[in-house]
Design a protein around this motif. Structure first.
Motif, mmCIF file in Angstrom:
data_model
loop_
_atom_site.group_PDB
_atom_site.id
_atom_site.type_symbol
_atom_site.label_atom_id
_atom_site.label_comp_id
_atom_site.label_asym_id
_atom_site.label_seq_id
_atom_site.Cartn_x
_atom_site.Cartn_y
_atom_site.Cartn_z
ATOM 1 N N GLY A 281 0.848 -1.192 0.000
ATOM 2 C CA GLY A 281 0.000 0.000 0.000
ATOM 3 C C GLY A 281 0.882 1.241 0.000
ATOM 4 N N ALA A 282 1.201 1.752 1.168
ATOM 5 C CA ALA A 282 2.116 2.897 1.290
ATOM 6 C C ALA A 282 2.581 2.946 2.736
ATOM 7 N N VAL A 283 3.715 3.582 2.969
ATOM 8 C CA VAL A 283 4.203 3.677 4.345
ATOM 9 C C VAL A 283 4.470 5.132 4.730
ATOM 10 N N GLY A 284 4.455 5.380 6.038
ATOM 11 C CA GLY A 284 4.807 6.702 6.555
ATOM 12 C C GLY A 284 3.607 7.500 7.020
ATOM 13 N N GLY A 285 3.919 8.601 7.709
ATOM 14 C CA GLY A 285 2.865 9.473 8.215
ATOM 15 C C GLY A 285 3.413 10.333 9.323
ATOM 16 N N PRO A 286 2.675 11.384 9.707
ATOM 17 C CA PRO A 286 3.179 12.345 10.691
ATOM 18 C C PRO A 286 3.514 11.715 12.035
ATOM 19 N N PRO B 158 9.924 5.127 8.645
ATOM 20 C CA PRO B 158 9.115 4.168 7.884
ATOM 21 C C PRO B 158 9.626 3.983 6.446
ATOM 22 N N GLU B 159 10.105 5.085 5.812
ATOM 23 C CA GLU B 159 10.551 5.013 4.414
ATOM 24 C C GLU B 159 11.729 4.053 4.245
ATOM 25 N N LYS B 160 12.478 3.818 5.340
ATOM 26 C CA LYS B 160 13.603 2.873 5.268
ATOM 27 C C LYS B 160 13.113 1.489 4.858
ATOM 28 N N TYR C 193 4.719 -4.553 -6.164
ATOM 29 C CA TYR C 193 3.789 -3.676 -6.869
ATOM 30 C C TYR C 193 3.146 -2.712 -5.890
ATOM 31 N N GLU C 194 3.055 -1.461 -6.270
ATOM 32 C CA GLU C 194 2.498 -0.461 -5.351
ATOM 33 C C GLU C 194 2.007 0.758 -6.121
ATOM 34 N N PRO C 195 1.038 1.479 -5.548
ATOM 35 C CA PRO C 195 0.630 2.732 -6.168
ATOM 36 C C PRO C 195 1.762 3.746 -6.039
ATOM 37 N N ILE C 196 1.783 4.770 -6.889
ATOM 38 C CA ILE C 196 2.887 5.738 -6.787
ATOM 39 C C ILE C 196 2.653 6.752 -5.670
ATOM 40 N N HIS C 197 1.404 6.869 -5.205
ATOM 41 C CA HIS C 197 1.132 7.887 -4.182
ATOM 42 C C HIS C 197 1.572 7.406 -2.800
ATOM 43 N N GLY C 198 1.518 8.321 -1.832
ATOM 44 C CA GLY C 198 1.914 7.995 -0.472
ATOM 45 C C GLY C 198 0.741 7.526 0.372
ATOM 46 N N SER C 199 0.884 7.643 1.691
ATOM 47 C CA SER C 199 -0.087 7.049 2.612
ATOM 48 C C SER C 199 -1.257 7.984 2.933
ATOM 49 N N ALA C 200 -1.259 9.177 2.334
ATOM 50 C CA ALA C 200 -2.375 10.128 2.463
ATOM 51 C C ALA C 200 -3.005 10.126 3.854
ATOM 52 N N PRO C 201 -2.224 10.459 4.890
ATOM 53 C CA PRO C 201 -2.768 10.355 6.256
ATOM 54 C C PRO C 201 -3.998 11.243 6.469
ATOM 55 N N ASP C 202 -4.125 12.308 5.649
ATOM 56 C CA ASP C 202 -5.274 13.223 5.812
ATOM 57 C C ASP C 202 -6.616 12.547 5.551
ATOM 58 N N ILE C 203 -6.640 11.442 4.816
ATOM 59 C CA ILE C 203 -7.926 10.792 4.517
ATOM 60 C C ILE C 203 -7.945 9.317 4.946
ATOM 61 N N ALA C 204 -6.963 8.910 5.741
ATOM 62 C CA ALA C 204 -6.859 7.491 6.119
ATOM 63 C C ALA C 204 -8.082 7.021 6.897
ATOM 64 N N ALA D 103 -10.234 7.198 0.074
ATOM 65 C CA ALA D 103 -9.067 6.973 -0.799
ATOM 66 C C ALA D 103 -9.471 6.339 -2.126
ATOM 67 N N ASN D 104 -8.770 6.733 -3.161
ATOM 68 C CA ASN D 104 -8.968 6.144 -4.480
ATOM 69 C C ASN D 104 -8.164 4.830 -4.549
ATOM 70 N N PRO D 105 -8.836 3.701 -4.723
ATOM 71 C CA PRO D 105 -8.092 2.422 -4.735
ATOM 72 C C PRO D 105 -7.571 2.047 -6.129
ATOM 73 N N ALA E 62 -13.283 11.093 -4.437
ATOM 74 C CA ALA E 62 -13.248 12.558 -4.332
ATOM 75 C C ALA E 62 -12.075 13.184 -5.108
ATOM 76 N N ASP E 63 -10.923 12.495 -5.137
ATOM 77 C CA ASP E 63 -9.735 13.086 -5.774
ATOM 78 C C ASP E 63 -9.891 13.258 -7.286
ATOM 79 N N ILE E 64 -10.783 12.492 -7.923
ATOM 80 C CA ILE E 64 -10.941 12.609 -9.378
ATOM 81 C C ILE E 64 -12.358 13.063 -9.752
HETATM 82 P P1 NAD Z 1 0.584 11.512 -0.546
HETATM 83 O O1 NAD Z 1 0.688 10.924 -1.910
HETATM 84 O O2 NAD Z 1 0.339 10.579 0.565
HETATM 85 O O3 NAD Z 1 -0.599 12.597 -0.533
HETATM 86 C C1 NAD Z 1 -0.589 13.778 -1.344
HETATM 87 C C2 NAD Z 1 -2.035 14.245 -1.538
HETATM 88 O O4 NAD Z 1 -2.680 13.346 -2.443
HETATM 89 C C3 NAD Z 1 -2.865 14.241 -0.260
HETATM 90 O O5 NAD Z 1 -3.765 15.318 -0.292
HETATM 91 C C4 NAD Z 1 -3.620 12.937 -0.313
HETATM 92 O O6 NAD Z 1 -4.863 12.958 0.371
HETATM 93 C C5 NAD Z 1 -3.817 12.756 -1.822
HETATM 94 N N1 NAD Z 1 -3.833 11.335 -2.206
HETATM 95 C C6 NAD Z 1 -2.763 10.508 -2.306
HETATM 96 N N2 NAD Z 1 -3.171 9.272 -2.659
HETATM 97 C C7 NAD Z 1 -4.509 9.322 -2.778
HETATM 98 C C8 NAD Z 1 -5.508 8.363 -3.100
HETATM 99 N N3 NAD Z 1 -5.221 7.084 -3.391
HETATM 100 N N4 NAD Z 1 -6.795 8.766 -3.119
HETATM 101 C C9 NAD Z 1 -7.126 10.027 -2.855
HETATM 102 N N5 NAD Z 1 -6.241 10.989 -2.550
HETATM 103 C C10 NAD Z 1 -4.941 10.634 -2.497
HETATM 104 O O7 NAD Z 1 1.928 12.351 -0.312
HETATM 105 P P2 NAD Z 1 2.443 13.109 0.995
HETATM 106 O O8 NAD Z 1 1.294 13.810 1.662
HETATM 107 O O9 NAD Z 1 3.613 13.880 0.544
HETATM 108 O O10 NAD Z 1 2.973 11.973 1.941
HETATM 109 C C11 NAD Z 1 2.222 11.402 3.030
HETATM 110 C C12 NAD Z 1 3.063 10.289 3.642
HETATM 111 O O11 NAD Z 1 3.273 9.250 2.689
HETATM 112 C C13 NAD Z 1 4.457 10.736 4.096
HETATM 113 O O12 NAD Z 1 4.763 10.123 5.320
HETATM 114 C C14 NAD Z 1 5.372 10.226 2.995
HETATM 115 O O13 NAD Z 1 6.677 9.974 3.458
HETATM 116 C C15 NAD Z 1 4.674 8.953 2.610
HETATM 117 N N6 NAD Z 1 4.958 8.481 1.233
HETATM 118 C C16 NAD Z 1 5.037 7.151 1.074
HETATM 119 C C17 NAD Z 1 5.258 6.628 -0.193
HETATM 120 C C18 NAD Z 1 5.290 5.133 -0.357
HETATM 121 O O14 NAD Z 1 4.976 4.426 0.582
HETATM 122 N N7 NAD Z 1 5.663 4.632 -1.494
HETATM 123 C C19 NAD Z 1 5.369 7.486 -1.300
HETATM 124 C C20 NAD Z 1 5.234 8.854 -1.101
HETATM 125 C C21 NAD Z 1 5.022 9.351 0.189
#
Ligand code: NAD
Length: 355
Positions: free
Chosen positions: A72-77, A88-90, A272-283, A288-290, A329-331
């Motif tokens: 999925g994704a790792v990390g967060g505040p 976590p990124e390690k 395999y993983e999505p390119i986005h991060g862990s989006a803690p704001d909407i966890a 989240a968009n799957p 919501a993101d799209i």
């Molecule tokens: P992020 O990609 O998590 O979020 C950026 C923005 O995009 C946020 O507003 C978030 O809500 C939105 N977003 C991201 N993915 C979404 C989804 N699937 N559906 C809907 N909205 C989505 O990037 P960030 O905020 O810079 O990082 C948050 C945490 O994630 C940090 O701890 C960072 O280190 C970590 N991170 C992890 C990875 C990974 O695990 N591969 C990659 C990038 C960032």
């Protein structure tokens, strides 16, 4: 066939999106008569909380024993104050290095249904956009010797010919399955590693006479990606240039929640993983968009499991739900149907069943 897949949901929205992707994978397996065994493993912040380490040995061992890994994704505040080595990124670097994943594939695909999200002028992307960035993942400046001196600091970029050759071969193989066009990106006017890179790519190219190859300096490539992205099909580049260019290419499509990635080694194993991060704001909020994770499952089926038809089934299901107007919501745009993470997963399951 028997599938044994390691799941690393991770942090933030990780568990939300992996859950939906597994739902879709299970449906594909049921339909195609494959059995699916999954094992959930800890990495990132979740692993720090449970074991004190971002990547427990057990996770690496179990991942190695599986056919492929879905992350999925790792990390967060919550873990931002953790010292460098324990962040976590390690876990990501540890998994890539520990599993020997030297080849990172990042498709940048513009979905016609989401064309309005693209920040470029319509005429620049008319007819669609479908770029595959092939990035070297375990060499170069991110892995070279680094340090501090009394009043400075240094990082070292180095590559062996073998490292360049193996990633170049992967990229040419992929180009052969696409439109047989490959752009190699370097900085050969300045860097010695880039001169080795260019010479080695030219050598490998002799084994693939059908592939049209051109070389671009990285600064020019960054500009061309915005000016005329349609000129690109496969982009082959080293670790740091690839890090930057693949983010640029994905933002050109305007849909960070849509894009998958694969990290491969020489055999069929991959993570395999999505390119986005862990989006803690909407966890945990069903927002989240799957789709990026679901499309990562499609890449897994195609590149690691040799199941092209099953991969197409997943990709067509994504196309179908977008055609039906479903949007997280993101799209979301006016006139489309807003839905949550679970509802998007349910719609995909239905689309796979009906295909
Ligand atoms: P992020 O990609 O998590 O979020 C950026 C923005 O995009 C946020 O507003 C978030 O809500 C939105 N977003 C991201 N993915 C979404 C989804 N699937 N559906 C809907 N909205 C989505 O990037 P960030 O905020 O810079 O990082 C948050 C945490 O994630 C940090 O701890 C960072 O280190 C970590 N991170 C992890 C990875 C990974 O695990 N591969 C990659 C990038 C960032």
């Amino acid at each position: 066939m028997k599938l044994e897949i390691a799941l690393i949901p991770g942090d933030g929205i990780g568990p939300d999106i992996v859950r939906e992707a597994v739902k879709v994978l299970q449906t594909v397996c049921d339909k195609a008569g494959h059995s699916l065994k999954t094992k959930s493993l800890l990495a990132g912040g979740a692993a720090i909380d449970a074991t004190g380490k971002p990547l427990p040995e057990e996770t690496l061992e179990e991942a190695k024993a599986s056919q492929s890994v879905l992350l999925g994704a790792v990390g967060g505040p919550k873990w931002d104050a953790v010292p460098g080595e324990l962040r976590p990124e390690k876990a990501l670097l540890g998994l890539r290095g520990g599993l020997g994943l030297f080849c990172n594939l990042r498709p940048a695909l513009l979905y016609s249904q989401l064309a309005d999200a693209c920040p470029l002028r319509r005429e620049s992307v008319e007819g669609g956009l479908d770029i595959m960035v092939v990035r070297e993942l375990t060499g170069g400046i991110y892995f070279g010797e680094r340090g501090r001196t009394a009043d400075g600091a240094y990082d070292t970029m180095s590559y062996t010919k073998g490292e360049v050759e193996r990633i170049a071969r992967k990229a040419f193989e992929i180009a052969m399955k696409r439109s047989k066009r490959l752009t190699s990106v370097d900085k050969a006017n300045i860097l010695e590693t880039s001169r080795l890179w260019r010479a080695t790519v030219d050598e490998v190219a002799r084994d693939y006479p059908e592939v049209a190859v051109n070389h671009l300096y990285v600064d020019n490539a960054a500009m061309q990606l915005v000016r005329n992205p349609r000129q690109f099909d496969v982009i082959l580049t080293e670790n740091m240039f690839g890090d930057i260019l693949s983010d640029e290419a994905s933002m050109v499509t305007g849909s960070i929640g849509m894009l998958p990635s694969a990290s491969l080694r020489a055999d069929s194993f991959g993570m395999y993983e999505p390119i986005h991060g862990s989006a803690p704001d909407i966890a945990g909020q069903d927002k989240a968009n799957p789709l990026a994770t679901v499309l990562s499952v499609a890449m897994m089926l195609r590149y690691s499991l040799g199941m092209g038809e099953e991969a197409s089934l997943v990709e067509k299901a994504v196309d179908k739900v977008l055609d039906e107007g479903l949007r997280t919501a993101d799209i979301y745009t006016e006139g489309t149907k807003l839905c949550g993470t679970r509802a998007m997963g349910d719609a995909l399951v239905q689309a796979v069943k009906e295909a």
